[in-house]
Design an enzyme around this catalytic site. Structure first.
Site, PDB file in Angstrom:
ATOM      1  N   VAL A   1      44.760   2.455  37.231  1.00  0.00           N
ATOM      2  CA  VAL A   1      45.074   3.016  35.918  1.00  0.00           C
ATOM      3  C   VAL A   1      44.002   4.018  35.490  1.00  0.00           C
ATOM      4  O   VAL A   1      44.293   5.141  35.081  1.00  0.00           O
ATOM      5  CB  VAL A   1      45.231   1.873  34.884  1.00  0.00           C
TER       6      VAL A   1
ATOM      7  N   ASP B   1      32.545   2.044  35.640  1.00  0.00           N
ATOM      8  CA  ASP B   1      33.048   0.863  36.339  1.00  0.00           C
ATOM      9  C   ASP B   1      31.865  -0.053  36.601  1.00  0.00           C
ATOM     10  O   ASP B   1      30.757   0.424  36.857  1.00  0.00           O
ATOM     11  CB  ASP B   1      33.710   1.272  37.661  1.00  0.00           C
TER      12      ASP B   1
ATOM     13  N   THR C   1      43.634  -7.456  33.854  1.00  0.00           N
ATOM     14  CA  THR C   1      43.944  -8.619  33.014  1.00  0.00           C
ATOM     15  C   THR C   1      44.733  -9.598  33.897  1.00  0.00           C
ATOM     16  O   THR C   1      45.964  -9.639  33.849  1.00  0.00           O
ATOM     17  CB  THR C   1      44.774  -8.197  31.784  1.00  0.00           C
TER      18      THR C   1
ATOM     19  N   CYS D   1      51.308  -6.243  38.292  1.00  0.00           N
ATOM     20  CA  CYS D   1      52.063  -6.284  37.030  1.00  0.00           C
ATOM     21  C   CYS D   1      53.210  -7.290  37.015  1.00  0.00           C
ATOM     22  O   CYS D   1      53.213  -8.205  36.198  1.00  0.00           O
ATOM     23  CB  CYS D   1      52.610  -4.893  36.725  1.00  0.00           C
TER      24      CYS D   1
ATOM     25  N   ARG E   1      47.625  -6.544  46.450  1.00  0.00           N
ATOM     26  CA  ARG E   1      47.375  -7.525  45.396  1.00  0.00           C
ATOM     27  C   ARG E   1      48.667  -8.283  45.061  1.00  0.00           C
ATOM     28  O   ARG E   1      49.705  -7.685  44.846  1.00  0.00           O
ATOM     29  CB  ARG E   1      46.848  -6.837  44.135  1.00  0.00           C
TER      30      ARG E   1
HETATM   31  N1  LIG Z   1      48.212  -1.016  38.685  1.00  0.00           N
HETATM   32  C1  LIG Z   1      49.275  -0.759  37.955  1.00  0.00           C
HETATM   33  O1  LIG Z   1      50.284  -0.321  38.497  1.00  0.00           O
HETATM   34  C2  LIG Z   1      49.284  -0.950  36.452  1.00  0.00           C
HETATM   35  C3  LIG Z   1      50.312  -0.384  35.726  1.00  0.00           C
HETATM   36  C4  LIG Z   1      50.331  -0.528  34.335  1.00  0.00           C
HETATM   37  C5  LIG Z   1      49.333  -1.296  33.724  1.00  0.00           C
HETATM   38  N2  LIG Z   1      48.348  -1.879  34.469  1.00  0.00           N
HETATM   39  C6  LIG Z   1      47.327  -2.649  33.765  1.00  0.00           C
HETATM   40  O2  LIG Z   1      46.153  -1.849  33.674  1.00  0.00           O
HETATM   41  C7  LIG Z   1      44.981  -2.676  33.746  1.00  0.00           C
HETATM   42  C8  LIG Z   1      44.093  -2.190  34.869  1.00  0.00           C
HETATM   43  O3  LIG Z   1      44.757  -2.389  36.111  1.00  0.00           O
HETATM   44  P1  LIG Z   1      44.391  -1.591  37.436  1.00  0.00           P
HETATM   45  O4  LIG Z   1      45.567  -1.739  38.325  1.00  0.00           O
HETATM   46  O5  LIG Z   1      43.872  -0.237  37.151  1.00  0.00           O
HETATM   47  O6  LIG Z   1      43.184  -2.485  38.000  1.00  0.00           O
HETATM   48  P2  LIG Z   1      42.251  -2.124  39.260  1.00  0.00           P
HETATM   49  O7  LIG Z   1      41.836  -3.434  39.822  1.00  0.00           O
HETATM   50  O8  LIG Z   1      42.911  -1.113  40.147  1.00  0.00           O
HETATM   51  O9  LIG Z   1      40.994  -1.404  38.614  1.00  0.00           O
HETATM   52  C9  LIG Z   1      40.220  -1.984  37.652  1.00  0.00           C
HETATM   53  C10 LIG Z   1      38.801  -1.471  37.770  1.00  0.00           C
HETATM   54  O10 LIG Z   1      38.081  -2.025  36.678  1.00  0.00           O
HETATM   55  C11 LIG Z   1      36.795  -2.420  37.127  1.00  0.00           C
HETATM   56  N3  LIG Z   1      36.296  -3.423  36.197  1.00  0.00           N
HETATM   57  C12 LIG Z   1      36.614  -4.736  36.110  1.00  0.00           C
HETATM   58  N4  LIG Z   1      35.995  -5.296  35.064  1.00  0.00           N
HETATM   59  C13 LIG Z   1      35.257  -4.336  34.495  1.00  0.00           C
HETATM   60  C14 LIG Z   1      34.384  -4.300  33.387  1.00  0.00           C
HETATM   61  N5  LIG Z   1      34.171  -5.398  32.636  1.00  0.00           N
HETATM   62  N6  LIG Z   1      33.765  -3.147  33.080  1.00  0.00           N
HETATM   63  C15 LIG Z   1      33.986  -2.032  33.821  1.00  0.00           C
HETATM   64  N7  LIG Z   1      34.806  -1.999  34.883  1.00  0.00           N
HETATM   65  C16 LIG Z   1      35.440  -3.140  35.209  1.00  0.00           C
HETATM   66  C17 LIG Z   1      37.009  -2.887  38.543  1.00  0.00           C
HETATM   67  O11 LIG Z   1      35.805  -2.815  39.314  1.00  0.00           O
HETATM   68  C18 LIG Z   1      38.082  -1.902  39.043  1.00  0.00           C
HETATM   69  O12 LIG Z   1      37.512  -0.775  39.681  1.00  0.00           O
HETATM   70  C19 LIG Z   1      45.510  -4.099  33.886  1.00  0.00           C
HETATM   71  O13 LIG Z   1      45.627  -4.685  32.613  1.00  0.00           O
HETATM   72  C20 LIG Z   1      46.887  -3.908  34.475  1.00  0.00           C
HETATM   73  O14 LIG Z   1      47.743  -4.983  34.184  1.00  0.00           O
HETATM   74  C21 LIG Z   1      48.292  -1.705  35.820  1.00  0.00           C
END
Ligand SMILES: NC(=O)c1ccc[n+]([C@@H]2O[C@H](COP(=O)([O-])OP(=O)(O)OC[C@H]3O[C@@H](n4cnc5c(N)ncnc54)[C@H](O)[C@@H]3O)[C@@H](O)[C@H]2O)c1
Length: 413
Positions: A17, A36, A90, A265, A333
């Site tokens: 995201v 990050d 999350t 998701c 994942r």
């Molecule tokens: N992946 C998807 O397709 C998608 C789509 C819509 C919404 N979301 C939501 O978006 C959010 C993020 O998902 P994502 O897929 O990008 O996750 P991701 O695992 O791809 O990336 C998350 C990043 O955040 C970093 N991180 C974790 N905790 C942290 C903190 N406390 N401070 C700073 N960095 C931190 C991790 O190291 C990682 O690089 C989630 O809530 C997810 O449900 C994801």
């Protein structure tokens, strides 16, 4: 202190995201700090290598070369930003309930550095009330006392990794802000990046809408997975049934069966909804039932595949084709293929896997298509898999993806 009109953005979390948002913001003229807490992720990005498929190394490198994007583990950078977006995972905990630890720690890490007049947005998916009851209290408690006017909104991300059509710019963005000034700031920010911003009356509406969107998919996938099993027992091709139903021009939307549901998701967000229901002594029965049906699919697929073996053996060998949770990406994942493999292994089956996009999975490495097997399961149709080799060898393939021609050893789900 940043000028609230300055286009400086800090994004917390540089994953599926956060990084695409960063690149879209750079395109829209924002200077972006990608923050990050994982050193390895930050080093990878700063070396010019993109960790997500939707962003090419070239695009990342160009943003860095222009001085418009840098990745860092330093949360104090947020003091220079007029907008901060939180894009951290999350997940579920071991009880399969919402785990907001990363979200809480992200809010706590940015709070001491927030400047006056900053807009803070959560893009992470969560249950209604998360912005108001979890994030805002943490930020307000830990922010500098001089930072009096902080604005808050929720703008749930809708990115669909690997989607060639829908992206940050052309996907309408939902915004639910805490008050009218926050709404104005959030509309301005997303309006600079997205073609259409849809404002709703409260953050809770936006949070609930995000859960509805993904739960809608979970439930419909479960419905089609259930009907698949009924059709298969009665020798009816489910894909032909779905195609036939799709000829109705209104009131029907096709979903396809598969090994189960995967990714960050669809298997996760509906359980935020079921947990949220329980907080008010209610039960989301349909959603719970859909979750159960989808969770049982890997076992159903494994049993179907073992039933296809031409010769009975005490030590069957099964090759799984495609382990990512969907085609075209390397993301494993929550892939339902894990359950498929585990179930087969528990039955004493020797299992190997092949996926051109995944080089390592659950401490194991892929095999090539010459691997000697009794039956193969096409779990995810990855590009670059030439299955003719297997078909020519006479291996039976259970196609869970509706991408192979049925017949000559290929059997539909
Ligand atoms: N992946 C998807 O397709 C998608 C789509 C819509 C919404 N979301 C939501 O978006 C959010 C993020 O998902 P994502 O897929 O990008 O996750 P991701 O695992 O791809 O990336 C998350 C990043 O955040 C970093 N991180 C974790 N905790 C942290 C903190 N406390 N401070 C700073 N960095 C931190 C991790 O190291 C990682 O690089 C989630 O809530 C997810 O449900 C994801």
């Amino acid at each position: 202190m940043p000028n609230q009109d300055s286009r400086v953005l800090a994004i917390i979390g540089q994953g599926y995201v956060g990084l695409p948002l960063a690149m879209a913001a750079v395109d829209a003229g924002w200077m972006v700090f990608g923050i990050d807490n994982a050193d390895a992720r930050v080093s990878e990005i700063n070396s010019g290598s993109s960790p997500v498929e939707d962003i090419s190394d070239q695009q990342l490198q160009a943003s860095m070369a222009k001085g418009m994007y840098t990745a860092s583990t330093d949360f104090s950078k947020v003091s220079q930003a007029s907008v901060i977006t939180i894009c951290v995972p999350t997940p579920l905990n071991e009880k399969r309930e919402p785990d907001l630890e990363l979200l809480r720690s992200a809010a706590a890490a940015i709070a001491p550095h927030i400047s006056n007049e900053t807009l803070v947005v959560s893009e992470s998916t969560s249950y209604p009330g998360t912005l108001r009851d979890v994030i805002i209290p943490i930020v307000n408690h830990l922010k500098p006392s001089a930072s009096e006017n902080i604005y808050f909104a929720t703008a749930p991300e809708r990115v669909n990794p690997g989607d060639p059509v829908w992206n940050q710019k052309n996907t309408p963005r939902l915004v639910g802000a805490i008050d009218s000034h926050s709404e104005l700031r959030a509309m301005e920010f997303y309006g600079s990046i997205c073609d259409l911003v849809v404002s709703v009356s409260t953050p809770e509406v936006a949070e609930a809408a995000k859960l509805l969107e993904n739960t809608f998919r979970l439930v419909n996938i479960a419905l089609v997975n259930e009907i698949t099993q009924l059709c298969s027992t009665n020798n009816i091709n489910i894909h032909e049934v779905i195609d036939a139903a799709s000829s109705k021009p209104y009131g029907f939307m096709p979903f396809r069966p598969g090994v189960g549901v995967g990714g960050h998701c669809i298997p996760v967000d509906p359980l935020y909804l079921t947990w949220w229901a329980r907080q008010s002594n209610a039960q989301a029965r349909l959603v719970e039932s859909a979750d159960t049906i989808n969770s049982q699919m890997p076992r159903y697929i494994a049993e179907r595949a073992l039933g296809l073996m031409q010769k009975k053996t005490d030590s069957p060998r099964v090759l799984i084709l495609g382990v990512a949770y969907k085609p075209g990406i390397a993301d494993v994942r929550e892939t339902p293929v894990t359950e498929l493999r585990n179930f087969l292994v528990d039955q004493g089956v020797t299992v190997a896997w092949h996926d051109p996009l995944v080089s390592k999975w659950e401490n194991s490495e892929p095999v090539d298509l010459d691997w000697d097997c009794d039956v193969a399961i096409l779990a995810t149709s990855q590009p670059g898999m030439n299955l003719n080799k297997l078909i020519d060898r006479g291996v039976s393939i259970l196609d869970c993806t509706n991408t192979l021609e049925i017949g000559g050893g290929v059997i539909g789900i």
